[in-house]
Design an enzyme around this catalytic site. Structure first.
Site, PDB file in Angstrom:
ATOM      1  N   ASP A  69      -5.267  -6.000   2.604  1.00 51.09           N
ATOM      2  CA  ASP A  69      -5.732  -7.357   3.113  1.00 51.09           C
ATOM      3  C   ASP A  69      -6.880  -8.042   2.465  1.00 51.09           C
ATOM      4  O   ASP A  69      -7.422  -9.008   2.789  1.00 51.09           O
ATOM      5  CB  ASP A  69      -6.385  -6.929   4.536  1.00 51.09           C
ATOM      6  CG  ASP A  69      -7.836  -6.501   4.615  1.00 51.09           C
ATOM      7  OD1 ASP A  69      -8.012  -5.516   3.943  1.00 51.09           O
ATOM      8  OD2 ASP A  69      -8.522  -6.505   5.494  1.00 51.09           O
ATOM      9  N   GLU A 124      -8.708  -0.036   6.564  1.00 54.21           N
ATOM     10  CA  GLU A 124      -9.141  -0.945   7.270  1.00 54.21           C
ATOM     11  C   GLU A 124      -8.598  -2.319   7.170  1.00 54.21           C
ATOM     12  O   GLU A 124      -8.670  -2.697   5.914  1.00 54.21           O
ATOM     13  CB  GLU A 124     -10.818  -0.767   6.959  1.00 54.21           C
ATOM     14  CG  GLU A 124     -11.384   0.464   7.273  1.00 54.21           C
ATOM     15  CD  GLU A 124     -12.873   0.387   6.487  1.00 54.21           C
ATOM     16  OE1 GLU A 124     -13.707  -0.231   7.054  1.00 54.21           O
ATOM     17  OE2 GLU A 124     -12.806   1.254   5.403  1.00 54.21           O
ATOM     18  N   SER A 141      -7.772   4.294   0.474  1.00 56.86           N
ATOM     19  CA  SER A 141      -9.053   3.606   1.184  1.00 56.86           C
ATOM     20  C   SER A 141     -10.302   3.846   0.236  1.00 56.86           C
ATOM     21  O   SER A 141     -10.504   4.949  -0.181  1.00 56.86           O
ATOM     22  CB  SER A 141      -9.111   3.915   2.509  1.00 56.86           C
ATOM     23  OG  SER A 141     -10.415   3.303   3.026  1.00 56.86           O
ATOM     24  N   ASP A 142     -11.149   2.642   0.116  1.00 52.89           N
ATOM     25  CA  ASP A 142     -12.215   2.997  -0.299  1.00 52.89           C
ATOM     26  C   ASP A 142     -13.395   3.413   0.552  1.00 52.89           C
ATOM     27  O   ASP A 142     -14.561   3.146   0.253  1.00 52.89           O
ATOM     28  CB  ASP A 142     -12.756   1.518  -1.079  1.00 52.89           C
ATOM     29  CG  ASP A 142     -12.018   1.381  -2.339  1.00 52.89           C
ATOM     30  OD1 ASP A 142     -11.767   2.429  -2.979  1.00 52.89           O
ATOM     31  OD2 ASP A 142     -11.685   0.390  -2.764  1.00 52.89           O
ATOM     32  N   ASN A 150     -10.758  -5.674  -2.611  1.00 51.97           N
ATOM     33  CA  ASN A 150     -10.567  -4.454  -3.283  1.00 51.97           C
ATOM     34  C   ASN A 150      -9.009  -3.934  -3.313  1.00 51.97           C
ATOM     35  O   ASN A 150      -8.647  -2.842  -3.994  1.00 51.97           O
ATOM     36  CB  ASN A 150     -11.471  -3.551  -2.554  1.00 51.97           C
ATOM     37  CG  ASN A 150     -11.029  -3.108  -1.202  1.00 51.97           C
ATOM     38  OD1 ASN A 150     -10.711  -3.775  -0.638  1.00 51.97           O
ATOM     39  ND2 ASN A 150     -11.282  -1.731  -1.052  1.00 51.97           N
ATOM     40  N   LYS A 176      -7.533   2.760  -6.294  1.00 49.73           N
ATOM     41  CA  LYS A 176      -6.091   2.366  -5.550  1.00 49.73           C
ATOM     42  C   LYS A 176      -5.105   1.999  -6.525  1.00 49.73           C
ATOM     43  O   LYS A 176      -4.140   2.435  -6.572  1.00 49.73           O
ATOM     44  CB  LYS A 176      -6.592   1.114  -4.716  1.00 49.73           C
ATOM     45  CG  LYS A 176      -7.402   1.471  -3.546  1.00 49.73           C
ATOM     46  CD  LYS A 176      -7.657   0.351  -2.599  1.00 49.73           C
ATOM     47  CE  LYS A 176      -8.357   0.493  -1.432  1.00 49.73           C
ATOM     48  NZ  LYS A 176      -8.215  -0.532  -0.350  1.00 49.73           N
ATOM     49  N   ASP A 199      -3.564   0.125   2.484  1.00 46.54           N
ATOM     50  CA  ASP A 199      -5.205   0.038   2.821  1.00 46.54           C
ATOM     51  C   ASP A 199      -5.368   0.770   4.407  1.00 46.54           C
ATOM     52  O   ASP A 199      -4.341   0.723   5.130  1.00 46.54           O
ATOM     53  CB  ASP A 199      -5.644  -1.143   2.685  1.00 46.54           C
ATOM     54  CG  ASP A 199      -7.081  -1.455   2.872  1.00 46.54           C
ATOM     55  OD1 ASP A 199      -7.803  -0.459   2.666  1.00 46.54           O
ATOM     56  OD2 ASP A 199      -7.491  -2.411   3.367  1.00 46.54           O
ATOM     57  N   GLU A 258     -12.392  -2.786  10.885  1.00 48.05           N
ATOM     58  CA  GLU A 258     -13.228  -2.533   9.906  1.00 48.05           C
ATOM     59  C   GLU A 258     -14.542  -1.700  10.197  1.00 48.05           C
ATOM     60  O   GLU A 258     -14.965  -2.057  11.122  1.00 48.05           O
ATOM     61  CB  GLU A 258     -13.805  -3.836   9.212  1.00 48.05           C
ATOM     62  CG  GLU A 258     -12.994  -4.673   8.549  1.00 48.05           C
ATOM     63  CD  GLU A 258     -12.601  -4.469   7.049  1.00 48.05           C
ATOM     64  OE1 GLU A 258     -13.160  -3.668   6.488  1.00 48.05           O
ATOM     65  OE2 GLU A 258     -11.565  -4.847   6.780  1.00 48.05           O
TER      66      GLU A 258
END
Lengths: 206, 206
Positions: free
Chosen positions: A156, A14, A95-96, A159, A137, A12, A20
């Site tokens: 983390d 962030e 990543s989203d 998601n 993901k 991931d 973030e």
């Protein structure tokens, strides 16, 4: 004798490698509604739509947001960690976030390949976004497994859970106490040296 | 307004970003049988087995080969080209080399993620190899397409043709006259600036 299966890592962005993005934007714009993250709201669509509407309603343009992001730096130790990891196995970032938002940060991380989504911009405005694919993901982990890679995933937040579950090994990094306690099946750590040790042990067990 | 589909690039390693590893090894070992490449022999299994048997029969160990590879450098302009490309879209290297051979070269290229195969070593000897998956380049392109990426693929030789055919766009780079004339459906160029221009045009057409 080295005959184990080949391994690949997905991370991931962030919370794992960078701060973030939306919290940084909230601090600079004063829009508290942007402070919610995937740690707080597992429904990505609700989260993204709410953020984009809040910014557009406040008249905040893409340029202003990119200026905030360009002022951000990776988490302390992230660049060295990523360098170590990339010397061991192929690494991708899942990543989203949106391409436009992620690029200033992946540039500072040494340009790892990042799979993410895309913002729709219109005359400098945030006009919406396009999810490249739902549950991207987890789908990416499945794709690498179909190419005969064993995959370790690091995340983390909410998601990341489907990605961590799908992976051959999932690790929580700097997760909130809530996320960690709800998912005791994943090892959890807060320091890059511990994360690297967990991954090294997993590589050696191939 | 930016609403096109997201794009991703996959590049062959040898011939596109670096010299041919086996030709460098042939020059240093004097074993002419190593000079055959995927440009000459489309059957990867025959090619790989022949190379490994020739080296083992000559008593040449992995360390000696790695020393040759560590002395190699990327093609002139490759690092800058890759930097430019990675600022535009996610980039992966798809190579039919082995992890052990590729790593000294990907390190000099800024650690792009590379999907490839693995050599089986036993007491420093080359004991064989393991294809991670058959037809891995085409399969990887299919996997990224299944994740809703449009994919551009760049290669130079026979083992790239299925990847170039599968991709949304395929480009030959410094291909032999034979390969290029047999595959006139792919644009073909010899300079990184021309390759970047072809890819830029393709990105813009999304």
């Amino acid at each position: 004798m080295s005959v184990g299966r080949q391994s690949l890592a997905v991370l991931d962005l962030e919370g794992v490698l960078t701060p973030e993005i939306w919290i940084a934007v909230a601090e600079r714009t004063g829009l508290d509604s942007l402070r919610r993250t995937t740690r707080d709201e597992p429904d990505i669509d609700a989260l993204f739509s709410g953020r984009i509407e809040a910014l557009d309603a406040a008249g905040i343009k893409l340029d202003a947001i990119l200026e905030v992001i360009e002022g951000m730096t990776p988490l302390e130790g992230a660049v060295d960690f990523l360098g170590e990891l990339r010397s061991r196995l192929p690494v991708l970032v899942l990543s989203d976030t949106f391409e436009q938002f992620g690029r200033p940060l992946t540039a500072k991380l040494g340009e790892p390949a990042m799979l993410c989504h895309r913002l729709i911009e219109q005359d400098g405005r945030l006009a919406g976004y396009r999810l490249r694919i739902a549950n991207q993901k987890q789908r990416a982990v499945e794709a690498f497994q179909s190419l005969n890679y064993r995959v370790v995933a690091v995340g983390d937040s909410y998601n990341d859970v489907t990605m961590l579950t799908q992976a051959d090994a999932g690790v929580l990094f700097r997760a909130s106490a809530k996320v960690a306690s709800e998912h005791p099946q994943f090892p959890s750590c807060d320091a890059y040296r511990d994360l690297l040790a967990i991954i090294d042990e997993w590589i050696a067990a191939a």
